[in-house]
Design a protein around this motif. Structure first.
Motif, PDB file in Angstrom:
ATOM      1  N   SER A  37      -3.785   3.373  -2.745  1.00 40.06           N
ATOM      2  CA  SER A  37      -3.213   3.837  -3.999  1.00 40.06           C
ATOM      3  C   SER A  37      -1.988   3.019  -4.360  1.00 40.06           C
ATOM      4  CB  SER A  37      -2.829   5.309  -3.878  1.00 40.06           C
ATOM      5  OG  SER A  37      -2.064   5.735  -4.999  1.00 40.06           O
ATOM      6  N   ASN A  38      -1.779   2.808  -5.658  1.00 40.47           N
ATOM      7  CA  ASN A  38      -0.527   2.169  -6.104  1.00 40.47           C
ATOM      8  C   ASN A  38       0.289   3.135  -6.968  1.00 40.47           C
ATOM      9  OD1 ASN A  38      -1.995   2.087  -8.477  1.00 40.47           O
ATOM     10  ND2 ASN A  38      -1.497  -0.050  -8.969  1.00 40.47           N
ATOM     11  N   CYS A  39       0.141   4.431  -6.695  1.00 44.34           N
ATOM     12  CA  CYS A  39       0.897   5.436  -7.459  1.00 44.34           C
ATOM     13  C   CYS A  39       2.406   5.169  -7.415  1.00 44.34           C
ATOM     14  CB  CYS A  39       0.603   6.836  -6.914  1.00 44.34           C
ATOM     15  SG  CYS A  39      -1.003   7.520  -7.403  1.00 44.34           S
ATOM     16  N   TRP A  40       2.880   4.624  -6.325  1.00 48.30           N
ATOM     17  CA  TRP A  40       4.308   4.369  -6.182  1.00 48.30           C
ATOM     18  C   TRP A  40       4.815   3.344  -7.192  1.00 48.30           C
ATOM     19  CZ3 TRP A  40       5.628  -0.689  -5.256  1.00 48.30           C
ATOM     20  CH2 TRP A  40       4.583  -1.530  -4.827  1.00 48.30           C
ATOM     21  N   ALA A  41       3.921   2.530  -7.740  1.00 51.96           N
ATOM     22  CA  ALA A  41       4.340   1.434  -8.618  1.00 51.96           C
ATOM     23  C   ALA A  41       4.090   1.720 -10.094  1.00 51.96           C
ATOM     24  CB  ALA A  41       3.616   0.146  -8.228  1.00 51.96           C
TER      25      ALA A  41
END
Length: 405
Positions: A400-404
């Motif tokens: 996942s790239n939810c942090w970005a």
């Protein structure tokens, strides 16, 4: 591919003047082929096949694709937003070559983008005429060996008004098209077949809704992941972007479709021209886009206010809000794609959808591209979908790239 889509979008067909029936009523259409007429009694199970027939699948002048594909038109049971059992039509495509991957052949529930409102616009009819633009988009999936199940959606091809942009109806029709494909004899598919879900634009909304609803509406499906592009997750913002632009007809489709789904009579909210346009769009396909290009909704309303103002009052406020996507957590990995240059569905809408899902703990990868405009965005989505599905069907996790976002 882009050139083919642009050609389709810029082909204008003559449409005669129509009588002004009450806006929201079904406008009489040419008789449908008998295949699309629902029986008096529907099967008891969602996704049950009512009937099927072989069809041509024209991607080339000689239809050589039919030599390597098992192509079927299907009529199946689904349940609309109001909970009523209905018949919907669709297409099931299965490569004739044996599946060479791990396990059984996967099936992709491919939700089509905007086709229009008239019965003649149904993809299951257009495929055999060689003018279904989604045929190019699904070709890569078929070449990989995946089966494809594509719904026509409620009222598109079958009786009634197409409930364009109805979140629940479109999502359910997509899930039940997959079920129908798995139950169709002679395809080699079964309820144990792994499932992917994919769509762009209207199809992106339908696919996104389907992946939200899958765990509760269709827990029997072995969904492994979904790829959704240019999702119209916030109709109020999309309508403002469309108003008075090249794609104004899309907003008129939505107004007509949602008013039919919720049984709202539009006549009091429209002037004479607005009522005529509302009836006209029910007879049109996406090829007729230019008929309403650059028409401002304020010129069609009884009050002289734009559609955005109409959406701020009841019952439309609640109806539009009910179509919001991103409020239910998908339980499988999702790839969300969007062009930063999209001129139809604002990039910010797609990004907010990804953020909303992330906020609910979903496994999301948000991919930004710079493809030219809305039409161009389907190209990178298709390219990214192949490795995404390859990994999901192989049982690999998604980072996942939810942090970005």
């Amino acid at each position: 591919m882009i050139a083919s889509l642009v050609t389709l979008l810029t082909t204008t067909l003559a449409v005669g003047a129509l009588g002004q029936a009450p806006a929201g009523a079904v406008v009489p259409e040419p008789p449908r082929p008998a295949f699309y007429e629902a029986p008096a009694t529907l099967p008891s199970a969602n996704g049950a096949v009512i009937r099927s027939e072989k069809m041509t699948f024209l991607l080339d002048p000689l239809d050589a694709t039919s030599l390597v594909r098992n192509a079927n038109r299907v009529l199946y049971r689904t349940t609309n937003r109001a909970g009523r059992a209905i018949a919907a039509s669709g297409t099931v495509l299965v490569p004739n070559a044996p599946w060479i991957g791990v396990g059984s052949r996967p099936v992709i529930g491919y939700a089509p983008g905007t086709q229009g409102m008239a019965d003649r616009c149904a993809p299951s009819r257009l495929f055999s005429e060689g003018i279904e633009y989604e045929g190019i988009g699904i070709e890569a999936l078929l070449l990989r060996g995946y089966a494809v199940a594509m719904p026509d959606y409620e009222g598109l091809g079958t009786a009634g008004v197409h409930t364009y942009m109805d979140r629940v109806s479109q999502g359910r029709a997509t899930l039940d098209a997959i079920r129908a494909a798995q139950r169709l004899s002679g395809t080699g598919l079964s309820p144990s077949s792994p499932v992917g879900i994919m769509g762009y634009s209207q199809g992106g909304g339908a696919a996104a809704s389907a992946v939200e609803l899958a765990s509760t509406y269709a827990p029997d499906l072995k969904v492994r992941g979904a790829v959704v592009g240019a999702v119209p997750a916030d109709l109020a913002r999309v309508a403002t972007t469309l108003d008075g632009g090249l794609y104004s007809a899309f907003a008129f489709f939505a107004l007509r479709g949602l008013s039919a789904s919720y049984d709202v009579d539009l006549a009091p909210y429209l002037n004479d021209r607005g009522r005529a346009v509302s009836d006209q769009v029910e007879q049109e396909c996406v090829f007729d886009l230019l008929n309403h290009a650059f028409v401002k909704s304020s010129t069609l309303s009884a009050s002289g206010r734009p559609m955005s103002a109409l959406m701020e009052q009841e019952p439309f406020r609640s109806i539009v809000e009910a179509q919001r996507i991103g409020t239910i957590k998908p339980t499988v990995p999702v790839l969300v794609t969007h062009s930063a240059l999209d001129d139809v569905i604002p990039y910010a809408v797609g990004r907010q959808l990804a953020r909303s899902w992330c906020g609910r703990g979903a496994n999301v990868w948000f991919s930004t591209n710079l493809a030219p405009l809305h039409v161009g965005g389907i190209v990178p989505q298709t390219a990214e979908a192949l490795p995404f599905f390859e990994a999901r069907f192989a049982g690999l996790p998604q980072l996942s790239n939810c942090w970005a976002i």
